[in-house]
Design a protein around this motif. Structure first.
Motif, mmCIF file in Angstrom:
data_model
loop_
_atom_site.group_PDB
_atom_site.id
_atom_site.type_symbol
_atom_site.label_atom_id
_atom_site.label_comp_id
_atom_site.label_asym_id
_atom_site.label_seq_id
_atom_site.Cartn_x
_atom_site.Cartn_y
_atom_site.Cartn_z
ATOM 1 N N LYS A 79 0.846 -1.194 0.000
ATOM 2 C CA LYS A 79 0.000 0.000 0.000
ATOM 3 C C LYS A 79 0.880 1.241 0.000
ATOM 4 N N ASP A 80 0.306 2.377 -0.427
ATOM 5 C CA ASP A 80 0.999 3.658 -0.274
ATOM 6 C C ASP A 80 0.956 4.014 1.199
ATOM 7 N N ILE A 81 2.125 4.182 1.802
ATOM 8 C CA ILE A 81 2.197 4.479 3.230
ATOM 9 C C ILE A 81 2.853 5.847 3.425
ATOM 10 N N PHE A 82 2.152 6.696 4.140
ATOM 11 C CA PHE A 82 2.677 8.004 4.514
ATOM 12 C C PHE A 82 2.872 7.998 6.017
ATOM 13 N N VAL A 83 4.036 8.493 6.474
ATOM 14 C CA VAL A 83 4.335 8.448 7.901
ATOM 15 C C VAL A 83 4.658 9.847 8.397
ATOM 16 N N PHE A 99 -1.987 6.142 6.562
ATOM 17 C CA PHE A 99 -1.319 7.252 7.244
ATOM 18 C C PHE A 99 -0.922 6.755 8.624
ATOM 19 N N ILE A 100 0.385 6.721 8.876
ATOM 20 C CA ILE A 100 0.883 6.267 10.174
ATOM 21 C C ILE A 100 1.383 7.484 10.951
ATOM 22 N N TYR A 101 0.805 7.677 12.130
ATOM 23 C CA TYR A 101 1.268 8.728 13.051
ATOM 24 C C TYR A 101 2.200 8.032 14.033
ATOM 25 N N CYS A 102 3.482 8.346 13.956
ATOM 26 C CA CYS A 102 4.486 7.634 14.754
ATOM 27 C C CYS A 102 5.152 8.573 15.754
ATOM 28 N N GLN A 103 4.981 8.263 17.036
ATOM 29 C CA GLN A 103 5.711 8.984 18.078
ATOM 30 C C GLN A 103 7.078 8.315 18.226
ATOM 31 N N MET A 125 16.629 4.422 9.735
ATOM 32 C CA MET A 125 15.786 5.127 8.765
ATOM 33 C C MET A 125 16.387 6.450 8.298
ATOM 34 N N HIS A 126 17.487 6.849 8.904
ATOM 35 C CA HIS A 126 18.199 8.077 8.537
ATOM 36 C C HIS A 126 17.339 9.326 8.719
ATOM 37 N N THR A 170 8.873 14.951 10.735
ATOM 38 C CA THR A 170 9.173 14.534 9.369
ATOM 39 C C THR A 170 7.931 13.840 8.825
ATOM 40 N N LEU A 171 7.556 14.216 7.609
ATOM 41 C CA LEU A 171 6.471 13.542 6.900
ATOM 42 C C LEU A 171 7.112 12.852 5.715
ATOM 43 N N GLN A 172 6.887 11.554 5.592
ATOM 44 C CA GLN A 172 7.586 10.779 4.572
ATOM 45 C C GLN A 172 6.629 9.852 3.837
ATOM 46 N N LYS A 173 6.846 9.745 2.526
ATOM 47 C CA LYS A 173 6.176 8.686 1.772
ATOM 48 C C LYS A 173 7.104 7.490 1.891
ATOM 49 N N TYR A 174 6.664 6.493 2.649
ATOM 50 C CA TYR A 174 7.530 5.368 3.001
ATOM 51 C C TYR A 174 8.033 4.640 1.761
#
Length: 123
Positions: free
Chosen positions: A25-29, A66-70, A88-89, A95-99
């Motif tokens: 899937k398209d994952i945005f984090v 959409f993953i909200y990651c603390q 993950m560098h 940071t908002l990233q397209k995984y």
């Protein structure tokens, strides 16, 4: 009804599990500093960026995640050997990233609604 799935995770292990369960899937984090009992992050830029990012979620592609990651407490984040920095560098929060792609917005870029929208809508 939202056309995307939203997942909230805390820490590197939960993040990896969430991603592996959603392969293909398209994952945005959105990576943010941990929040306290009042729901406020130790990261002032994260506090400012969160409403901007959340305000653009309607533009996420259908079927995406959409993953909200603390990322952890401030002391953990400041450690150069933490998993987010080492593996993950990541260089900063927010940071908002397209995984799985080089596409990412870092710090002040996350405050610009048009950049967030562009990331969500462009292939």
């Amino acid at each position: 009804m939202a056309q995307y799935e939203q997942v909230n995770v805390r820490g590197y292990d939960e993040f990896c599990k969430a991603v592996s369960e959603r392969q293909g899937k398209d994952i945005f984090v959105y990576f943010s500093g941990d929040k306290d009992a009042q729901g406020k992050s130790w990261c002032p830029d994260c506090v400012k960026a969160e409403p901007v990012v959340k305000g653009e979620l309607a533009h996420l592609p259908e079927g995406s995640v959409f993953i909200y990651c603390q990322v952890g407490e401030r002391a953990y984040w400041k450690d150069p050997n933490n998993d987010f920095k080492k593996t993950m560098h990541l260089t900063a929060v927010p940071t908002l990233q397209k995984y799985g792609t080089p596409q990412k917005l870092v710090e002040e870029e996350c405050l610009k609604a048009e950049l967030v929208r562009m990331m969500f809508t462009e292939d």
